[in-house]
Enzyme design. Structure first.
Site, PDB file in Angstrom:
ATOM      1  N   PRO A  17       0.788  -1.234   0.000  1.00  0.00           N
ATOM      2  CA  PRO A  17       0.000   0.000   0.000  1.00  0.00           C
ATOM      3  C   PRO A  17       0.816   1.278   0.000  1.00  0.00           C
ATOM      4  O   PRO A  17       0.261   2.359  -0.174  1.00  0.00           O
ATOM      5  CB  PRO A  17      -0.801  -0.126   1.299  1.00  0.00           C
ATOM      6  CG  PRO A  17       0.092  -0.928   2.195  1.00  0.00           C
ATOM      7  CD  PRO A  17       0.769  -1.925   1.304  1.00  0.00           C
ATOM      8  N   ASP A  40       4.481   1.555 -11.431  1.00  0.00           N
ATOM      9  CA  ASP A  40       3.232   2.303 -11.584  1.00  0.00           C
ATOM     10  C   ASP A  40       3.292   3.626 -10.828  1.00  0.00           C
ATOM     11  O   ASP A  40       4.113   3.812  -9.922  1.00  0.00           O
ATOM     12  CB  ASP A  40       2.059   1.475 -11.062  1.00  0.00           C
ATOM     13  CG  ASP A  40       1.658   0.363 -12.020  1.00  0.00           C
ATOM     14  OD1 ASP A  40       2.075   0.408 -13.185  1.00  0.00           O
ATOM     15  OD2 ASP A  40       0.916  -0.538 -11.589  1.00  0.00           O
ATOM     16  N   LYS A  62      -0.170   4.215 -15.181  1.00  0.00           N
ATOM     17  CA  LYS A  62      -1.194   3.286 -14.715  1.00  0.00           C
ATOM     18  C   LYS A  62      -1.849   3.769 -13.432  1.00  0.00           C
ATOM     19  O   LYS A  62      -1.936   3.057 -12.451  1.00  0.00           O
ATOM     20  CB  LYS A  62      -0.602   1.890 -14.517  1.00  0.00           C
ATOM     21  CG  LYS A  62      -0.071   1.239 -15.774  1.00  0.00           C
ATOM     22  CD  LYS A  62      -1.169   0.909 -16.740  1.00  0.00           C
ATOM     23  CE  LYS A  62      -2.045  -0.187 -16.210  1.00  0.00           C
ATOM     24  NZ  LYS A  62      -3.184  -0.456 -17.100  1.00  0.00           N
ATOM     25  N   GLY A  93       1.408  -1.365  -7.454  1.00  0.00           N
ATOM     26  CA  GLY A  93       0.882  -1.035  -6.145  1.00  0.00           C
ATOM     27  C   GLY A  93       0.016  -2.153  -5.595  1.00  0.00           C
ATOM     28  O   GLY A  93      -0.667  -2.850  -6.340  1.00  0.00           O
ATOM     29  N   GLY A  94       0.062  -2.355  -4.275  1.00  0.00           N
ATOM     30  CA  GLY A  94      -0.760  -3.385  -3.645  1.00  0.00           C
ATOM     31  C   GLY A  94      -0.310  -4.773  -4.016  1.00  0.00           C
ATOM     32  O   GLY A  94       0.875  -5.112  -3.950  1.00  0.00           O
ATOM     33  N   ASP A  95      -1.256  -5.609  -4.433  1.00  0.00           N
ATOM     34  CA  ASP A  95      -0.977  -6.972  -4.862  1.00  0.00           C
ATOM     35  C   ASP A  95      -1.186  -7.060  -6.368  1.00  0.00           C
ATOM     36  O   ASP A  95      -2.224  -6.615  -6.874  1.00  0.00           O
ATOM     37  CB  ASP A  95      -1.899  -7.951  -4.140  1.00  0.00           C
ATOM     38  CG  ASP A  95      -1.598  -9.396  -4.509  1.00  0.00           C
ATOM     39  OD1 ASP A  95      -0.931 -10.077  -3.711  1.00  0.00           O
ATOM     40  OD2 ASP A  95      -2.012  -9.839  -5.588  1.00  0.00           O
ATOM     41  N   ILE A  98      -4.647  -8.375  -7.758  1.00  0.00           N
ATOM     42  CA  ILE A  98      -5.920  -7.734  -7.416  1.00  0.00           C
ATOM     43  C   ILE A  98      -6.033  -6.425  -8.193  1.00  0.00           C
ATOM     44  O   ILE A  98      -5.400  -5.419  -7.848  1.00  0.00           O
ATOM     45  CB  ILE A  98      -6.050  -7.489  -5.900  1.00  0.00           C
ATOM     46  CG1 ILE A  98      -5.996  -8.823  -5.153  1.00  0.00           C
ATOM     47  CG2 ILE A  98      -7.346  -6.742  -5.584  1.00  0.00           C
ATOM     48  CD1 ILE A  98      -6.091  -8.688  -3.643  1.00  0.00           C
ATOM     49  N   THR A 123      -2.504  -5.995  -0.061  1.00  0.00           N
ATOM     50  CA  THR A 123      -3.483  -5.177  -0.766  1.00  0.00           C
ATOM     51  C   THR A 123      -4.037  -4.082   0.147  1.00  0.00           C
ATOM     52  O   THR A 123      -4.001  -4.193   1.380  1.00  0.00           O
ATOM     53  CB  THR A 123      -4.619  -6.054  -1.320  1.00  0.00           C
ATOM     54  OG1 THR A 123      -5.401  -5.279  -2.226  1.00  0.00           O
ATOM     55  CG2 THR A 123      -5.501  -6.602  -0.221  1.00  0.00           C
ATOM     56  N   ALA A 124      -4.568  -3.017  -0.459  1.00  0.00           N
ATOM     57  CA  ALA A 124      -4.999  -1.840   0.292  1.00  0.00           C
ATOM     58  C   ALA A 124      -6.078  -2.158   1.324  1.00  0.00           C
ATOM     59  O   ALA A 124      -6.100  -1.567   2.405  1.00  0.00           O
ATOM     60  CB  ALA A 124      -5.505  -0.767  -0.665  1.00  0.00           C
ATOM     61  N   MET A 176     -10.826   2.191  -6.148  1.00  0.00           N
ATOM     62  CA  MET A 176     -11.062   3.279  -7.107  1.00  0.00           C
ATOM     63  C   MET A 176     -12.525   3.739  -7.054  1.00  0.00           C
ATOM     64  O   MET A 176     -13.158   3.988  -8.090  1.00  0.00           O
ATOM     65  CB  MET A 176     -10.670   2.830  -8.533  1.00  0.00           C
ATOM     66  CG  MET A 176      -9.199   2.544  -8.682  1.00  0.00           C
ATOM     67  SD  MET A 176      -8.732   1.927 -10.326  1.00  0.00           S
ATOM     68  CE  MET A 176      -9.232   0.198 -10.183  1.00  0.00           C
TER      69      MET A 176
END
Length: 265
Positions: A17, A40, A62, A93-95, A98, A123-124, A176
Protein backbone atom coordinates in the site's frame (compact mmCIF):
# COMPACT_ATOMS: atom_id res chain seq x y z
CA UNK A 1 17.74 -14.97 -4.72
CA UNK A 2 20.09 -15.07 -7.71
CA UNK A 3 18.89 -18.58 -8.61
CA UNK A 4 15.28 -17.30 -8.52
CA UNK A 5 15.95 -14.31 -10.77
CA UNK A 6 17.65 -15.33 -13.98
CA UNK A 7 18.40 -12.91 -16.81
CA UNK A 8 15.50 -12.73 -19.23
CA UNK A 9 12.93 -13.28 -16.49
CA UNK A 10 10.10 -10.93 -15.46
CA UNK A 11 8.82 -10.75 -11.91
CA UNK A 12 5.50 -9.05 -11.21
CA UNK A 13 6.09 -7.63 -7.73
CA UNK A 14 3.53 -6.23 -5.29
CA UNK A 15 4.69 -2.94 -3.76
CA UNK A 16 2.01 -3.07 -1.08
CA UNK A 17 0.00 0.00 0.00
CA UNK A 18 2.94 2.42 0.19
CA UNK A 19 4.76 1.98 3.48
CA UNK A 20 8.14 0.40 2.60
CA UNK A 21 8.02 -1.56 5.87
CA UNK A 22 5.02 -3.44 4.45
CA UNK A 23 7.00 -4.80 1.51
CA UNK A 24 7.67 -8.51 1.72
CA UNK A 25 11.28 -9.54 2.21
CA UNK A 26 11.13 -11.30 -1.15
CA UNK A 27 9.97 -8.13 -2.90
CA UNK A 28 12.87 -6.20 -1.43
CA UNK A 29 15.38 -8.84 -2.58
CA UNK A 30 13.91 -8.84 -6.09
CA UNK A 31 14.20 -5.06 -6.28
CA UNK A 32 17.82 -5.29 -5.21
CA UNK A 33 18.60 -7.88 -7.89
CA UNK A 34 16.74 -6.23 -10.79
CA UNK A 35 18.45 -4.66 -13.80
CA UNK A 36 15.35 -2.64 -14.70
CA UNK A 37 12.15 -1.78 -12.80
CA UNK A 38 8.95 -0.68 -14.51
CA UNK A 39 6.78 0.97 -11.86
CA UNK A 40 3.23 2.30 -11.58
CA UNK A 41 2.32 5.84 -10.53
CA UNK A 42 0.98 4.63 -7.19
CA UNK A 43 4.42 3.31 -6.19
CA UNK A 44 5.84 6.08 -4.02
CA UNK A 45 9.38 7.43 -3.58
CA UNK A 46 9.97 5.55 -0.31
CA UNK A 47 9.59 2.25 -2.17
CA UNK A 48 11.65 3.35 -5.16
CA UNK A 49 14.44 4.48 -2.82
CA UNK A 50 15.07 0.80 -2.06
CA UNK A 51 16.07 0.17 -5.66
CA UNK A 52 19.82 0.13 -6.38
CA UNK A 53 21.18 3.30 -8.03
CA UNK A 54 22.57 1.02 -10.74
CA UNK A 55 19.08 -0.21 -11.62
CA UNK A 56 17.15 1.57 -14.36
CA UNK A 57 13.77 2.94 -13.23
CA UNK A 58 11.00 3.40 -15.79
CA UNK A 59 7.68 4.96 -14.83
CA UNK A 60 4.74 3.58 -16.78
CA UNK A 61 1.88 5.48 -15.16
CA UNK A 62 -1.19 3.29 -14.71
CA UNK A 63 -3.14 5.50 -12.35
CA UNK A 64 -6.90 5.69 -12.56
CA UNK A 65 -7.82 8.19 -15.25
CA UNK A 66 -4.21 9.12 -16.04
CA UNK A 67 -2.29 6.42 -17.92
CA UNK A 68 1.07 7.53 -19.26
CA UNK A 69 1.46 4.21 -21.11
CA UNK A 70 -1.30 2.03 -22.54
CA UNK A 71 -1.30 -1.63 -21.59
CA UNK A 72 -0.03 -2.75 -24.98
CA UNK A 73 2.99 -0.46 -24.71
CA UNK A 74 3.78 -1.75 -21.23
CA UNK A 75 3.58 -5.33 -22.44
CA UNK A 76 5.99 -4.54 -25.26
CA UNK A 77 8.47 -2.80 -22.93
CA UNK A 78 8.53 -5.76 -20.55
CA UNK A 79 9.08 -8.23 -23.37
CA UNK A 80 11.84 -6.15 -24.98
CA UNK A 81 13.74 -5.79 -21.70
CA UNK A 82 13.52 -9.50 -20.98
CA UNK A 83 14.62 -10.44 -24.52
CA UNK A 84 17.63 -8.16 -24.01
CA UNK A 85 18.65 -10.42 -21.13
CA UNK A 86 17.63 -8.11 -18.29
CA UNK A 87 16.30 -9.12 -14.90
CA UNK A 88 12.97 -7.30 -15.07
CA UNK A 89 10.69 -6.24 -12.22
CA UNK A 90 7.20 -4.99 -12.98
CA UNK A 91 6.37 -3.15 -9.75
CA UNK A 92 2.66 -2.72 -9.03
CA UNK A 93 0.88 -1.03 -6.15
CA UNK A 94 -0.76 -3.39 -3.65
CA UNK A 95 -0.98 -6.97 -4.86
CA UNK A 96 -0.37 -7.64 -8.58
CA UNK A 97 -3.24 -10.13 -8.72
CA UNK A 98 -5.92 -7.73 -7.42
CA UNK A 99 -7.02 -5.30 -10.14
CA UNK A 100 -3.44 -5.14 -11.41
CA UNK A 101 -4.11 -6.35 -14.97
CA UNK A 102 -1.48 -9.01 -14.39
CA UNK A 103 -3.14 -11.54 -16.66
CA UNK A 104 -2.63 -9.34 -19.72
CA UNK A 105 1.08 -8.99 -18.99
CA UNK A 106 1.51 -12.68 -18.13
CA UNK A 107 -0.24 -13.77 -21.33
CA UNK A 108 1.85 -11.46 -23.49
CA UNK A 109 5.13 -12.57 -21.92
CA UNK A 110 4.20 -16.24 -22.10
CA UNK A 111 3.29 -15.86 -25.78
CA UNK A 112 6.82 -14.54 -26.32
CA UNK A 113 8.41 -17.43 -24.43
CA UNK A 114 9.47 -15.23 -21.51
CA UNK A 115 9.44 -16.71 -17.98
CA UNK A 116 7.25 -14.68 -15.64
CA UNK A 117 6.61 -15.08 -11.92
CA UNK A 118 4.59 -13.24 -9.27
CA UNK A 119 5.59 -11.91 -5.85
CA UNK A 120 2.39 -11.01 -3.93
CA UNK A 121 1.96 -7.83 -1.94
CA UNK A 122 -0.30 -6.51 0.79
CA UNK A 123 -3.48 -5.18 -0.77
CA UNK A 124 -5.00 -1.84 0.29
CA UNK A 125 -8.04 -3.41 1.96
CA UNK A 126 -5.88 -5.39 4.39
CA UNK A 127 -3.70 -2.39 5.15
CA UNK A 128 -6.71 -0.12 5.69
CA UNK A 129 -8.32 -2.53 8.13
CA UNK A 130 -5.04 -2.82 10.03
CA UNK A 131 -4.62 0.96 10.26
CA UNK A 132 -8.16 1.39 11.57
CA UNK A 133 -7.94 -1.49 14.04
CA UNK A 134 -10.83 -3.14 12.25
CA UNK A 135 -11.56 -6.57 10.85
CA UNK A 136 -12.73 -7.30 7.32
CA UNK A 137 -14.85 -10.20 8.55
CA UNK A 138 -16.99 -10.57 11.65
CA UNK A 139 -18.31 -13.81 13.07
CA UNK A 140 -22.04 -14.08 12.54
CA UNK A 141 -22.36 -10.76 10.68
CA UNK A 142 -19.78 -10.62 7.88
CA UNK A 143 -19.05 -14.06 6.47
CA UNK A 144 -18.02 -12.84 3.02
CA UNK A 145 -15.44 -10.39 1.72
CA UNK A 146 -15.91 -9.07 -1.80
CA UNK A 147 -13.30 -7.09 -3.74
CA UNK A 148 -14.81 -4.75 -6.34
CA UNK A 149 -13.34 -2.18 -8.68
CA UNK A 150 -15.49 0.88 -9.34
CA UNK A 151 -13.45 1.98 -12.32
CA UNK A 152 -15.60 2.51 -15.40
CA UNK A 153 -15.05 4.16 -18.74
CA UNK A 154 -15.92 7.83 -18.92
CA UNK A 155 -19.65 8.38 -19.21
CA UNK A 156 -20.53 4.74 -18.52
CA UNK A 157 -22.50 3.50 -15.51
CA UNK A 158 -20.96 0.86 -13.27
CA UNK A 159 -21.86 -2.58 -14.55
CA UNK A 160 -22.09 -4.44 -11.24
CA UNK A 161 -24.45 -6.98 -9.70
CA UNK A 162 -25.90 -4.61 -7.11
CA UNK A 163 -28.30 -7.20 -5.71
CA UNK A 164 -25.45 -9.56 -4.90
CA UNK A 165 -23.30 -6.75 -3.49
CA UNK A 166 -26.12 -5.57 -1.24
CA UNK A 167 -26.05 -8.78 0.86
CA UNK A 168 -26.02 -7.75 4.51
CA UNK A 169 -23.56 -10.48 5.55
CA UNK A 170 -20.72 -9.21 3.34
CA UNK A 171 -17.95 -6.67 3.61
CA UNK A 172 -17.32 -4.77 0.39
CA UNK A 173 -13.84 -3.50 -0.43
CA UNK A 174 -14.30 -1.09 -3.32
CA UNK A 175 -11.15 0.04 -5.10
CA UNK A 176 -11.06 3.28 -7.11
CA UNK A 177 -14.46 4.15 -5.70
CA UNK A 178 -14.17 7.82 -4.72
CA UNK A 179 -15.51 9.31 -7.96
CA UNK A 180 -18.43 6.85 -8.03
CA UNK A 181 -19.27 7.12 -4.31
CA UNK A 182 -22.73 8.64 -4.81
CA UNK A 183 -23.64 6.07 -7.47
CA UNK A 184 -22.37 3.21 -5.29
CA UNK A 185 -24.40 4.31 -2.28
CA UNK A 186 -27.54 4.92 -4.32
CA UNK A 187 -27.40 1.53 -6.04
CA UNK A 188 -26.58 -0.44 -2.91
CA UNK A 189 -29.45 1.16 -0.98
CA UNK A 190 -31.84 0.63 -3.89
CA UNK A 191 -30.80 -3.04 -3.94
CA UNK A 192 -31.62 -3.43 -0.26
CA UNK A 193 -28.51 -2.51 1.71
CA UNK A 194 -29.47 -0.55 4.83
CA UNK A 195 -28.77 3.20 4.60
CA UNK A 196 -27.12 3.13 8.04
CA UNK A 197 -24.64 0.41 7.04
CA UNK A 198 -21.18 1.34 8.32
CA UNK A 199 -18.64 2.63 5.83
CA UNK A 200 -14.98 3.47 6.10
CA UNK A 201 -13.08 5.54 3.56
CA UNK A 202 -9.32 4.97 3.63
CA UNK A 203 -7.11 7.58 1.98
CA UNK A 204 -3.36 7.22 1.35
CA UNK A 205 -3.35 3.97 3.29
CA UNK A 206 -0.19 3.29 5.35
CA UNK A 207 1.44 6.62 4.42
CA UNK A 208 2.21 9.49 6.84
CA UNK A 209 -0.77 11.49 5.52
CA UNK A 210 -3.19 8.56 5.81
CA UNK A 211 -6.80 9.36 6.69
CA UNK A 212 -9.53 6.98 7.81
CA UNK A 213 -13.02 8.47 7.60
CA UNK A 214 -16.00 6.65 9.10
CA UNK A 215 -19.69 7.20 8.49
CA UNK A 216 -22.73 5.45 7.07
CA UNK A 217 -23.70 4.41 3.59
CA UNK A 218 -26.33 7.09 3.05
CA UNK A 219 -23.66 9.77 3.61
CA UNK A 220 -20.93 8.22 1.46
CA UNK A 221 -21.00 10.99 -1.16
CA UNK A 222 -20.47 13.58 1.59
CA UNK A 223 -17.67 11.59 3.25
CA UNK A 224 -15.51 11.64 0.09
CA UNK A 225 -15.96 15.36 -0.67
CA UNK A 226 -12.63 16.37 0.87
CA UNK A 227 -10.62 13.70 -0.96
CA UNK A 228 -8.48 14.90 -3.85
CA UNK A 229 -8.43 13.18 -7.23
CA UNK A 230 -4.72 12.53 -6.67
CA UNK A 231 -5.19 10.74 -3.33
CA UNK A 232 -5.66 6.97 -3.64
CA UNK A 233 -8.75 5.92 -1.71
CA UNK A 234 -10.58 2.74 -0.83
CA UNK A 235 -14.16 2.23 0.35
CA UNK A 236 -14.96 -0.45 2.95
CA UNK A 237 -18.65 -1.10 3.52
CA UNK A 238 -20.24 -3.43 6.07
CA UNK A 239 -20.86 -4.14 9.73
CA UNK A 240 -17.33 -5.46 10.23
CA UNK A 241 -15.96 -1.93 9.92
CA UNK A 242 -18.57 -0.26 12.11
CA UNK A 243 -17.35 2.38 14.54
CA UNK A 244 -18.13 1.93 18.23
CA UNK A 245 -21.58 3.24 19.12
CA UNK A 246 -22.94 6.06 16.97
CA UNK A 247 -19.84 8.25 17.03
CA UNK A 248 -18.33 9.10 13.68
CA UNK A 249 -14.54 9.17 13.62
CA UNK A 250 -11.75 10.46 11.46
CA UNK A 251 -8.24 9.07 11.92
CA UNK A 252 -5.10 10.55 10.46
CA UNK A 253 -1.52 9.44 10.21
CA UNK A 254 -0.62 11.82 13.03
CA UNK A 255 -2.97 10.07 15.46
CA UNK A 256 -6.67 9.76 16.03
CA UNK A 257 -9.07 12.69 16.19
CA UNK A 258 -12.72 12.18 17.06
CA UNK A 259 -15.11 14.55 15.36
CA UNK A 260 -18.84 15.03 15.25
CA UNK A 261 -19.83 15.34 11.62
CA UNK A 262 -22.89 17.14 10.32
CA UNK A 263 -26.39 15.77 10.83
CA UNK A 264 -26.52 14.80 7.16
CA UNK A 265 -24.16 11.92 8.02
Amino acid sequence: MSHDFQPGTVWLVGAGPGDPDLLTRKAERLLAAADIVFFDALVGPAILALVSPATKLVGVGKRSGRHSKDQGSINALLAAAAKAGKRVVRLKGGDPSIFGRSTEEIDHLAANGIPVRICPGITAASAAAASAGASLTLRGLARKLTFVTAHARAGEALDLDWTALAASDATLAIYMGRAAAAEIARNLIAAGRAPDTAVMVAVNVSLPDERIIRGRLSALAFLVETISDSDPSLLLIGEAVAAAGNERTVYSGEGAMRVALADRI
